[in-house]
Motif scaffolding. Structure first.
Motif, PDB file in Angstrom:
ATOM      1  N   GLY A 116     -28.494  33.802   9.561  1.00 30.04           N
ATOM      2  CA  GLY A 116     -28.646  35.123  10.158  1.00 30.04           C
ATOM      3  C   GLY A 116     -28.430  35.107  11.659  1.00 30.04           C
ATOM      4  N   GLN A 117     -28.490  33.916  12.264  1.00 25.55           N
ATOM      5  CA  GLN A 117     -28.261  33.777  13.701  1.00 25.55           C
ATOM      6  C   GLN A 117     -26.962  33.015  13.990  1.00 25.55           C
ATOM      7  OE1 GLN A 117     -31.711  32.020  15.569  1.00 25.55           O
ATOM      8  NE2 GLN A 117     -33.146  33.387  14.525  1.00 25.55           N
ATOM      9  N   VAL A 118     -26.198  32.751  12.931  1.00 24.75           N
ATOM     10  CA  VAL A 118     -25.005  31.908  13.057  1.00 24.75           C
ATOM     11  C   VAL A 118     -23.751  32.764  12.952  1.00 24.75           C
ATOM     12  CG1 VAL A 118     -23.688  30.045  12.006  1.00 24.75           C
ATOM     13  CG2 VAL A 118     -26.170  29.881  12.143  1.00 24.75           C
ATOM     14  N   ASN A 119     -22.850  32.587  13.907  1.00 29.71           N
ATOM     15  CA  ASN A 119     -21.539  33.226  13.832  1.00 29.71           C
ATOM     16  C   ASN A 119     -20.460  32.153  13.835  1.00 29.71           C
ATOM     17  OD1 ASN A 119     -21.252  32.351  16.519  1.00 29.71           O
ATOM     18  ND2 ASN A 119     -21.996  34.307  17.336  1.00 29.71           N
ATOM     19  N   ARG A 120     -19.219  32.582  13.777  1.00 25.52           N
ATOM     20  CA  ARG A 120     -18.119  31.633  13.662  1.00 25.52           C
ATOM     21  C   ARG A 120     -18.046  30.658  14.843  1.00 25.52           C
ATOM     22  NH1 ARG A 120     -13.440  32.174  10.606  1.00 25.52           N
ATOM     23  NH2 ARG A 120     -14.045  34.352  10.253  1.00 25.52           N
ATOM     24  N   PRO A 121     -18.020  31.135  16.104  1.00 26.73           N
ATOM     25  CA  PRO A 121     -17.922  30.173  17.218  1.00 26.73           C
ATOM     26  C   PRO A 121     -19.111  29.212  17.272  1.00 26.73           C
ATOM     27  CG  PRO A 121     -17.421  32.394  17.972  1.00 26.73           C
ATOM     28  CD  PRO A 121     -17.977  32.533  16.586  1.00 26.73           C
ATOM     29  N   LEU A 122     -20.309  29.716  17.011  1.00 22.01           N
ATOM     30  CA  LEU A 122     -21.502  28.866  17.073  1.00 22.01           C
ATOM     31  C   LEU A 122     -21.451  27.760  16.028  1.00 22.01           C
ATOM     32  CD1 LEU A 122     -24.362  28.175  18.064  1.00 22.01           C
ATOM     33  CD2 LEU A 122     -25.243  29.866  16.438  1.00 22.01           C
ATOM     34  N   LEU A 123     -21.092  28.100  14.802  1.00 19.17           N
ATOM     35  CA  LEU A 123     -21.068  27.096  13.740  1.00 19.17           C
ATOM     36  C   LEU A 123     -19.947  26.090  13.955  1.00 19.17           C
ATOM     37  CD1 LEU A 123     -22.315  26.037  11.183  1.00 19.17           C
ATOM     38  CD2 LEU A 123     -20.887  27.614   9.855  1.00 19.17           C
ATOM     39  N   HIS A 124     -18.755  26.573  14.359  1.00 16.57           N
ATOM     40  CA  HIS A 124     -17.652  25.656  14.647  1.00 16.57           C
ATOM     41  C   HIS A 124     -18.065  24.651  15.723  1.00 16.57           C
ATOM     42  CE1 HIS A 124     -13.938  27.914  12.910  1.00 16.57           C
ATOM     43  NE2 HIS A 124     -15.020  28.122  12.167  1.00 16.57           N
ATOM     44  N   ARG A 125     -18.676  25.166  16.791  1.00 13.20           N
ATOM     45  CA  ARG A 125     -19.087  24.304  17.893  1.00 13.20           C
ATOM     46  C   ARG A 125     -20.179  23.331  17.455  1.00 13.20           C
ATOM     47  NH1 ARG A 125     -19.746  28.046  21.198  1.00 13.20           N
ATOM     48  NH2 ARG A 125     -21.999  28.345  21.028  1.00 13.20           N
ATOM     49  N   ALA A 126     -21.139  23.811  16.670  1.00 12.71           N
ATOM     50  CA  ALA A 126     -22.243  22.957  16.227  1.00 12.71           C
ATOM     51  C   ALA A 126     -21.740  21.795  15.377  1.00 12.71           C
ATOM     52  CB  ALA A 126     -23.254  23.786  15.435  1.00 12.71           C
ATOM     53  N   LEU A 127     -20.799  22.058  14.492  1.00 15.10           N
ATOM     54  CA  LEU A 127     -20.272  21.000  13.636  1.00 15.10           C
ATOM     55  C   LEU A 127     -19.495  19.964  14.449  1.00 15.10           C
ATOM     56  CD1 LEU A 127     -19.075  23.066  10.535  1.00 15.10           C
ATOM     57  CD2 LEU A 127     -21.104  21.613  10.705  1.00 15.10           C
ATOM     58  N   ARG A 128     -18.658  20.439  15.375  1.00 12.16           N
ATOM     59  CA  ARG A 128     -17.879  19.503  16.179  1.00 12.16           C
ATOM     60  C   ARG A 128     -18.772  18.697  17.117  1.00 12.16           C
ATOM     61  NH1 ARG A 128     -12.644  19.372  15.961  1.00 12.16           N
ATOM     62  NH2 ARG A 128     -11.493  20.973  14.823  1.00 12.16           N
ATOM     63  N   TYR A 129     -19.752  19.340  17.724  1.00 17.55           N
ATOM     64  CA  TYR A 129     -20.674  18.623  18.604  1.00 17.55           C
ATOM     65  C   TYR A 129     -21.484  17.598  17.817  1.00 17.55           C
ATOM     66  CZ  TYR A 129     -19.897  21.821  22.562  1.00 17.55           C
ATOM     67  OH  TYR A 129     -19.347  22.530  23.604  1.00 17.55           O
ATOM     68  N   ALA A 130     -21.887  17.959  16.593  1.00 11.29           N
ATOM     69  CA  ALA A 130     -22.664  17.035  15.766  1.00 11.29           C
ATOM     70  C   ALA A 130     -21.860  15.768  15.474  1.00 11.29           C
ATOM     71  CB  ALA A 130     -23.070  17.716  14.461  1.00 11.29           C
ATOM     72  N   ILE A 131     -20.583  15.936  15.165  1.00  8.40           N
ATOM     73  CA  ILE A 131     -19.725  14.784  14.874  1.00  8.40           C
ATOM     74  C   ILE A 131     -19.563  13.912  16.113  1.00  8.40           C
ATOM     75  CG2 ILE A 131     -17.374  14.101  14.255  1.00  8.40           C
ATOM     76  CD1 ILE A 131     -17.269  16.704  12.554  1.00  8.40           C
TER      77      ILE A 131
END
Length: 299
Positions: A116-131
């Protein structure tokens, strides 16, 4: 098994563990399977199914819901992290709880996101930063867990991973073999031919161990001329088969070398039966005693 964690120029492979069809549909849209999509999404709705995929496929990152039909809460995170300790995990949950978020990071998650607080840029960035964070953390860990001369695990690395293997063996009812190996005559090689030649002998011995054992086995240099291996018992011949394979590789190496000395090892082997609930210290002491007996018999 080794799980891919580095960023690649091709699509990043994401394992989505989520049982809510509506959330799956939304995430599929956010991560985008069409056009110039950056992610390849593989979806499962149960933890058991995720375990099967992690055993047989390589992934870059896991996107994990903590509430599944066969597991709930932080235990879900713990079980995924145990199954794939080298793989970055991003938690995506409906519970906006700062305390649980902190615990999740402490338990191995790279990030904690709230539905509910996640949008496309946030999730894309979170996944790449996590890796990327996971890659950097792995590089730092390798500096403290790996022997610089041989590239094998050092004593600290062995003790850290061996405890995990012991827990896995108990949980899956599998046996283990623990091998101690001491190089014979390393001091003589150093004294006669110099420490550079001694280092070459150590590196050749480490390569022989790599050739003898599986990639999934834990191979370590404990220091000096001491090596150890912890291997899952595959039921293929027991300790005699292990010793035979090792001697075969030693003979092959000695046959290829034109050096004025031969590589030789003293060995001690201990077996953990699946029904035994013993500590790593007990298994180490048992292998050490066997090594002492082997040395005494050779002298």
């Amino acid at each position: 098994m080794t799980h891919a964690t580095t960023i690649r120029t091709s699509k990043l492979k994401v394992l989505l563990i989520e049982d809510n069809p509506g959330d799956v549909f939304l995430l599929r849209d956010i991560l985008g399977e069409e056009g110039n999509a950056q992610f390849n999404l593989v979806e499962v709705d149960r933890l058991a199914d995720a375990h099967e995929l992690l055993e047989g496929q390589l992934f870059d990152v896991v996107l994990l819901d903590l509430s599944l039909p066969d597991s709930r809460g932080l235990e879900t995170l713990a079980r995924v992290h145990e199954a794939a300790p080298q793989l970055p995990i991003v938690v995506l949950t409906a519970l906006d709880d700062e305390s649980q978020a902190i615990q999740a990071v402490q338990w191995g998650a790279q990030d904690y996101l709230v539905k509910g607080q996640v949008n496309r840029p946030l999730l894309h960035r979170a996944l790449r930063y996590a890796i990327e964070r996971n890659r950097l953390q792995a590089a730092i860990r390798s500096l403290t867990l790996v022997d610089p001369l041989t590239g094998l695990y050092n004593r600290r690395g062995f003790l850290t991973l061996a405890e995990q293997y012991l827990k896995l063996a108990h949980r899956t009812n599998r046996g283990l073999w623990l091998l101690f190996a001491d190089m014979d005559g390393l001091k003589g090689i150093n004294d006669t031919y110099g420490h550079h030649e001694g280092d070459l002998a150590i590196m050749k011995t480490s390569e022989i161990l790599r050739q003898t054992f599986r990639e999934s086995d834990i191979i370590a240099r404990l220091g000096g001329d001491e090596f150890t291996v912890l291997a899952i018992d595959d039921g293929q011949g027991g300790s005699d088969a292990i010793v035979s394979r090792l001697h075969e590789k030693l003979d092959e190496q000695n046959g290829r070398d034109a050096r004025p000395y031969r590589l030789s090892l003293s060995l001690g082997i201990a077996h953990l039966h699946p029904e035994q609930k013993v500590t790593l210290e007990h298994l180490l002491a048992k292998a050490d005693k066997a090594l002492y007996e082997h040395k005494k018999n050779k002298s």
